[in-house]
Design a protein around this motif. Structure first.
Motif, PDB file in Angstrom:
ATOM      1  N   GLY A  50       0.806  -1.216   0.000  1.00  0.00           N
ATOM      2  CA  GLY A  50       0.000   0.000   0.000  1.00  0.00           C
ATOM      3  C   GLY A  50       0.834   1.259   0.000  1.00  0.00           C
ATOM      4  O   GLY A  50       0.516   2.247  -0.675  1.00  0.00           O
ATOM      5  N   ILE A  63      -6.702   3.958  -7.199  1.00  0.00           N
ATOM      6  CA  ILE A  63      -7.621   3.256  -6.299  1.00  0.00           C
ATOM      7  C   ILE A  63      -7.673   1.768  -6.636  1.00  0.00           C
ATOM      8  O   ILE A  63      -7.669   0.906  -5.748  1.00  0.00           O
ATOM      9  CB  ILE A  63      -9.027   3.885  -6.368  1.00  0.00           C
ATOM     10  N   MET A  98      -4.428   0.144  -5.501  1.00  0.00           N
ATOM     11  CA  MET A  98      -4.386   0.134  -4.038  1.00  0.00           C
ATOM     12  C   MET A  98      -5.300  -0.946  -3.475  1.00  0.00           C
ATOM     13  O   MET A  98      -4.910  -1.693  -2.553  1.00  0.00           O
ATOM     14  CB  MET A  98      -4.791   1.501  -3.491  1.00  0.00           C
ATOM     15  N   GLU A  99      -6.516  -1.060  -4.007  1.00  0.00           N
ATOM     16  CA  GLU A  99      -7.449  -2.062  -3.495  1.00  0.00           C
ATOM     17  C   GLU A  99      -6.955  -3.477  -3.790  1.00  0.00           C
ATOM     18  O   GLU A  99      -7.113  -4.375  -2.966  1.00  0.00           O
ATOM     19  CB  GLU A  99      -8.841  -1.842  -4.086  1.00  0.00           C
ATOM     20  N   ARG A 159      -4.293  -4.380  -1.360  1.00  0.00           N
ATOM     21  CA  ARG A 159      -4.790  -4.622  -0.005  1.00  0.00           C
ATOM     22  C   ARG A 159      -5.786  -5.771   0.036  1.00  0.00           C
ATOM     23  O   ARG A 159      -6.530  -5.919   1.000  1.00  0.00           O
ATOM     24  CB  ARG A 159      -5.471  -3.362   0.529  1.00  0.00           C
ATOM     25  N   ALA A 212     -14.922   1.651  -3.382  1.00  0.00           N
ATOM     26  CA  ALA A 212     -14.000   2.741  -3.098  1.00  0.00           C
ATOM     27  C   ALA A 212     -14.180   3.885  -4.085  1.00  0.00           C
ATOM     28  O   ALA A 212     -14.128   5.061  -3.712  1.00  0.00           O
ATOM     29  CB  ALA A 212     -12.559   2.224  -3.135  1.00  0.00           C
ATOM     30  N   ASN A 238     -15.745   7.718  -3.327  1.00  0.00           N
ATOM     31  CA  ASN A 238     -14.776   8.794  -3.455  1.00  0.00           C
ATOM     32  C   ASN A 238     -15.447  10.037  -4.020  1.00  0.00           C
ATOM     33  O   ASN A 238     -15.971  10.025  -5.132  1.00  0.00           O
ATOM     34  CB  ASN A 238     -13.614   8.346  -4.356  1.00  0.00           C
ATOM     35  N   TYR A 249      -5.726   6.876   2.183  1.00  0.00           N
ATOM     36  CA  TYR A 249      -5.389   5.522   2.626  1.00  0.00           C
ATOM     37  C   TYR A 249      -4.413   5.498   3.805  1.00  0.00           C
ATOM     38  O   TYR A 249      -4.058   4.421   4.272  1.00  0.00           O
ATOM     39  CB  TYR A 249      -4.797   4.734   1.466  1.00  0.00           C
ATOM     40  N   ASP A 250      -3.986   6.676   4.252  1.00  0.00           N
ATOM     41  CA  ASP A 250      -3.036   6.771   5.361  1.00  0.00           C
ATOM     42  C   ASP A 250      -1.798   5.922   5.080  1.00  0.00           C
ATOM     43  O   ASP A 250      -1.363   5.121   5.906  1.00  0.00           O
ATOM     44  CB  ASP A 250      -3.689   6.346   6.680  1.00  0.00           C
ATOM     45  N   ARG A 251      -1.232   6.103   3.898  1.00  0.00           N
ATOM     46  CA  ARG A 251      -0.062   5.342   3.475  1.00  0.00           C
ATOM     47  C   ARG A 251       1.034   6.306   2.987  1.00  0.00           C
ATOM     48  O   ARG A 251       0.793   7.125   2.098  1.00  0.00           O
ATOM     49  CB  ARG A 251      -0.398   4.376   2.324  1.00  0.00           C
TER      50      ARG A 251
END
Length: 311
Positions: free
Chosen positions: A94, A144, A147-148, A151, A167, A171, A281-283
């Motif tokens: 991520g 997105i 990223m998904e 994860r 997601a 958004n 995503y706090d990444r």
């Protein structure tokens, strides 16, 4: 040329610096800057993008070769950013996607448009608008989705696709762009007070985002992420415009005006949306913030070099 570029870039740094100083001297709290970033991400930037897409003359500015030149180059930078973050910096999936997104997303509006206009005149901006029209939708959809998938954590294909769809639907930026495109294609008239209210919110988007970024930057140290920020800078300011130049010129043989738009837009530093994506995503927020800061400063010189190359 350097003086002209400084006139364009320095206001960006001054707004970021204002946010930094407001945080440094505790004029605003940490929670206040987080709230401003949420406002920008959920309300102001979606308003800006909705208005831009809903009023764009789509038929007049689109050329698939122009879009292919820019977005093939952008996607290549994105992929190499992810690979570099994984191989050289041992980042988790991520985090690597967030870093790759910073190499993908050029500051096409805040820097690209004014530099292009100052260098080649307002009449040269039409191809820029064609790129910008699908810039955020393309980048966010790609970012997105990857990223998904990264994860997924053992989920099946159906569950992963469902997560991607959810997601995207949730958004605010992608929803605003889809609604703006629908209004554009259908010619649906909007009540004047609504458009004026959206325009007011849109005007707060860029300065609000830059100010919030300045306040958040105080939490991070550039030196701690200098190598990764340097990788983002190299991909954004060197590789992306070089590939765009190669594709738009020798490969597709586009007119010089289209080549200039593709290269200038590609040569811009990562936009504030790169940090917004990392925040969603706090990444790798510290690395992306450092990359945005470093690349924006270096772009004073790199943009001059690209402008000299394309005449």
């Amino acid at each position: 040329m350097i003086f002209t570029l400084l006139q364009v870039v320095m206001p960006v740094f001054l707004v970021i610096g204002g946010g930094f100083l407001a945080a440094r001297f505790t004029i605003l709290s940490r929670e206040s800057f987080d709230a401003v970033m949420r406002f920008v991400q959920q309300i102001a930037i979606p308003s800006l993008l909705f208005r831009a897409v809903s009023t764009l003359d789509l038929a007049a500015v689109f050329d698939w070769r122009l879009l292919a030149s820019f977005y093939i180059a952008a996607t290549t930078s994105f992929v190499l950013g992810i690979i570099g973050a994984r191989l050289f910096f041992a980042r988790r999936p991520g985090e690597a996607v967030a870093i790759g997104f910073a190499a993908l997303f050029s500051n096409s509006v805040l820097l690209g448009l004014p530099i292009m206009e100052r260098a080649f005149g307002a009449d040269a901006l039409a191809p820029n608008f064609a790129i910008i029209a699908i810039h955020a939708p393309f980048c966010y959809l790609l970012g997105i989705s990857v990223m998904e998938v990264s994860r997924a954590d053992g989920r099946g294909a159906v569950q992963t696709l469902s997560a991607i769809g959810n997601a995207i639907i949730r958004n605010a930026i992608t929803v605003a762009l889809a609604l703006g495109l629908a209004v554009n294609l259908t010619g649906l008239p909007l009540w004047a007070p609504i458009t004026e209210a959206l325009d007011m919110l849109a005007r707060a988007a860029l300065p609000g985002a830059l100010f919030a970024l300045g306040g958040i930057l105080i939490r991070y140290k550039l030196s701690a992420n200098l190598a990764e920020a340097g990788m983002i800078t190299a991909l954004s300011l060197v590789l992306h415009p070089a590939l765009a130049y190669l594709l738009a010129g020798p490969v597709f043989d586009l007119p010089i005006g289209y080549i200039r738009s593709a290269v200038v837009t590609a040569a811009m530093a990562p936009g504030i949306n790169a940090f917004i994506f990392a925040s969603m995503y706090d990444r790798a927020k510290d690395t992306v913030a450092s990359g945005v800061l470093l690349a924006t400063g270096v772009s004073i010189l790199s943009a001059s070099a690209w402008l000299w190359l394309i005449g």
